[in-house]
Design an enzyme around this catalytic site. Structure first.
Site, PDB file in Angstrom:
ATOM      1  NE  ARG A 104      -2.433   1.034   3.643  1.00 54.26           N
ATOM      2  CZ  ARG A 104      -3.205   1.101   4.726  1.00 54.26           C
ATOM      3  NH1 ARG A 104      -4.509   1.105   4.604  1.00 54.26           N
ATOM      4  NH2 ARG A 104      -2.665   1.118   5.925  1.00 54.26           N
ATOM      5  CB  THR A 108      -2.059   7.073  -3.429  1.00 57.13           C
ATOM      6  OG1 THR A 108      -1.468   5.759  -3.525  1.00 57.13           O
ATOM      7  CG2 THR A 108      -1.120   8.094  -4.065  1.00 57.13           C
ATOM      8  CG  ASP A 200       1.543  -3.004   9.317  1.00 56.38           C
ATOM      9  OD1 ASP A 200       2.039  -4.150   9.184  1.00 56.38           O
ATOM     10  OD2 ASP A 200       1.315  -2.247   8.362  1.00 56.38           O
ATOM     11  CG  ASP A 203       5.165  -3.006  10.506  1.00 55.94           C
ATOM     12  OD1 ASP A 203       5.900  -3.497   9.627  1.00 55.94           O
ATOM     13  OD2 ASP A 203       4.770  -1.827  10.478  1.00 55.94           O
TER      14      ASP A 203
END
Length: 209
Positions: A104, A108, A200, A203
């Site tokens: 990602r 944006t 995340d 992560d």
């Protein structure tokens, strides 16, 4: 929500709570993700087609059920999807595996593809796409578009957490693809993360930032 199944099994919800806790270590998070993925896989494959074969038990001959059709395909959206993939392969070790590399763009929030590898004859197989988070849904939508381009017709999407905004976008783009998740959380924040979420997933799985 139409087309969405929330897997609310007590073991799933218990493990998910521990995974949400920011104090949970990388090792524990990774282990729990593998455990919970096995439970989620059990539910997403609940209504697979069966046929019967003739076997001999130690006592007598019988007609007994087995899975019908070609082997399943588990399609992992890299990198975090691999955390779900491992536990699912524990349950269905004969499944074929597709890898879809998407990341990602943090500016944006749009997916950028960098890798795609899938088994042949997807049109004759059930394809279960896995990614821990259905947030903006951009990556999931792009991954399924790619699989459909390769001929996949029977697709399901499995995630750990989903945001209402992501579900709405996903179901608009792919109304023929049912969604299975352990939780529908409250909303997305301005950075595209699920709230309350668990951070995340990639992560936390791999100890990166």
């Amino acid at each position: 929500m139409d087309g969405v199944t929330v897997i609310d099994h007590p073991l799933v919800q218990h493990k998910l709570t521990i995974m949400r806790n920011k104090e949970t270590s990388t090792a524990s998070f990774r282990r729990l993700l593998r455990e919970i993925s096995t439970l989620l896989c059990y539910e997403v494959t609940r209504n697979l087609d069966l046929t019967t074969i003739r076997i001999e038990t130690p006592m007598e001959a019988m007609d007994s059920p087995v899975l019908e059709g070609k082997k399943l395909v588990f399609a992992s959206i890299l990198r975090a999807g691999n955390g779900l993939l491992e536990g699912m392969l524990d349950l269905v070790p004969a499944a074929r595996v597709a890898h879809i590399g998407l990341y990602r763009d943090h500016e944006t929030l749009q997916p950028v593809e960098y890798y795609f590898k899938a088994p042949e004859d997807l049109e004759n197989r059930l394809v279960i796409v896995v990614d821990p988070m259905l947030a903006t849904a951009n990556s999931a939508i792009a991954a399924i578009e790619k699989l459909k381009e390769r001929g996949a017709k029977n697709i399901r999407f499995l995630c750990l957490l989903a945001a209402p905004e992501g579900i709405e976008r996903f179901r608009t783009a792919h109304p023929d693809v049912p969604v299975f998740t352990a939780s529908i959380d409250r909303h997305l924040n301005d950075k595209g993360y699920i709230v309350p979420g668990l951070g995340d997933a990639g992560d936390r799985m791999y100890g990166t930032k």
